[in-house]
Design a protein around this motif. Structure first.
Motif, short mmCIF file in Angstrom:
data_model
loop_
_atom_site.label_atom_id
_atom_site.label_comp_id
_atom_site.label_asym_id
_atom_site.label_seq_id
_atom_site.Cartn_x
_atom_site.Cartn_y
_atom_site.Cartn_z
N LEU A 1 -3.95 -3.84 -4.71
CA LEU A 1 -5.21 -3.11 -4.71
C LEU A 1 -6.22 -3.94 -3.92
N LEU B 1 0.81 -1.22 0.00
CA LEU B 1 0.00 0.00 0.00
C LEU B 1 0.85 1.27 0.00
N LEU C 1 -8.46 0.57 3.52
CA LEU C 1 -7.80 1.50 2.60
C LEU C 1 -8.40 2.90 2.73
N TRP D 1 1.80 2.73 -2.54
CA TRP D 1 1.21 3.57 -3.58
C TRP D 1 0.12 4.47 -3.01
N ALA D 2 -0.68 3.92 -2.08
CA ALA D 2 -1.77 4.69 -1.48
C ALA D 2 -1.22 5.80 -0.59
N MET E 1 -6.16 6.06 3.98
CA MET E 1 -5.96 7.26 3.17
C MET E 1 -6.63 8.48 3.81
#
Length: 265
Positions: free
Chosen positions: A174, A38, A184, A40-41, A188
Motif C-alpha cells: 500500500l 500493486l 497509484l 491488488w490495485a 488505477m
C-alpha cells in the motif's frame, strides 16, 4: 467451446484501445517500482470498472442505439457535459498515447526522424486506415494485433522468468508517501482505460450489428468479456515484465512515459 473470430470485434477493439499507456507504461512501471505489490490495485480497479465498461455494448446491442443517443434522451445538458469532458481530456490522452507510441517506434525503427515527426506519421497512418477501411478494416486488423501482442507478451514473460534468478515476492504493498500515492491514482485511473471508451464501444457494437446482422446482447457480452479479460491478463503480464526485468535493478527510471518505454526496450 469454439470461438468464432468473425463474431468478435468490439471487445477486441476495446482491448486495443485500452492497451496503451495503462499497460505499456503504467503496468510496467508498477512492476519496476513495486514488484508484484500493486497486483491488488490492478485487479480491484478492473473489478469496479467492469460494469461501467460493460454497459456500453449491452445497451447498444439491446437497443440498436449508442450511449450518445441514450445521453441525448436524458437531456441535452447531459450530452453537452459529455462533450465538454471529452474535449477537456481528449488532447491530453491523445498526446500521451501518441508520444509513447512514437517513442517506441523511434526505438524499434531508428531515430532517423524526430519524435515529433513520428507522431505525425503515426497519426496520419491511423487517419488513413479509418478513412479507407472504416470499421471493417479496423475490426480485422485488431484481431491480428491483439493475438500478436498476446503471444509476444506471454513469450516475453516466459523468457524473463527463465532468465530470472531472483525470488519473486507476492507481498502486496500500500503506497505511503505522496509520490507513490500519486502514481497509484494514475495507475488505477488509466487501468484498463478511461471510462469514456464505453461510449466508443457502444458505437463499435452498432457497427458490428450492421456487419454481421446477429450481434445479440449475449454475443456482445461474450465479445466484451473476451476483450476485457484479455486486458487484465496482459496488464498482469506487463507488471510481471517490469518486476522480472527492472525491479531491484538499482536503475533510475524516467517519469516521462516515452523515455520510460525506451528504457524498458
Amino acid at each position: 467451446m469454439k470461438i468464432n473470430l468473425k463474431k468478435l470485434g468490439p471487445g477486441l477493439l476495446f482491448a486495443g484501445a485500452a492497451i496503451g499507456v495503462s499497460h505499456l507504461v503504467q503496468s510496467t512501471r508498477a512492476g519496476a517500482d513495486f514488484g508484484l505489490g500493486l497486483i491488488w490495485a490492478l485487479l480491484l480497479v478492473n473489478l469496479f470498472k467492469y460494469p461501467f465498461f460493460q454497459f456500453g455494448p449491452r445497451y447498444a446491442s439491446a437497443t440498436g442505439k449508442s450511449l450518445l443517443d441514450g445521453y441525448r434522451k436524458m437531456g441535452k445538458g447531459v450530452l453537452i457535459a459529455y462533450y465538454v469532458l471529452t474535449f477537456a481530456t481528449m488532447f491530453t490522452i491523445q498526446t500521451a498515447v501518441t508520444i509513447v507510441t512514437a517513442g517506441l517506434a523511434s526505438s524499434l525503427f531508428g531515430d532517423f526522424v524526430s519524435i515529433e515527426i513520428w507522431t505525425v506519421i503515426i497519426l496520419f497512418i491511423c487517419l488513413l486506415l479509418l478513412i479507407i477501411g472504416r470499421y471493417n478494416l479496423l475490426d480485422n486488423l485488431i484481431k491480428i494485433i491483439i493475438i500478436t501482442l498476446t503471444i509476444s507478451t506471454v513469450l516475453a514473460v516466459v523468457m524473463a522468468m527463465i532468465n530470472n534468478e531472483e525470488p519473486i515476492s507476492l507481498l502486496q504493498i500500500l503506497p505511503e508517501n505522496s509520490v507513490e500515492i500519486a502514481f497509484l491514482i494514475a495507475f488505477m485511473g488509466w487501468m484498463p482505460a478511461p471510462l469514456d471508451i464505453s461510449v466508443w464501444h457502444s458505437l463499435w457494437a452498432i457497427e458490428k450489428q450492421k456487419d454481421i446482422g446477429g450481434f445479440s446482447p449475449k454475443s456482445a457480452l461474450f465479445d466484451f468479456n473476451v476483450g476485457y479479460f484479455s486486458t487484465i491478463i496482459l496488464g498482469i503480464g506487463f507488471v510481471l515484465l517490469g518486476t522480472l526485468i527492472m525491479f531491484n535493478s538499482n536503475e533510475s527510471f524516467s517519469n516521462t512515459a516515452g523515455v520510460f518505454a525506451n528504457q524498458l526496450i
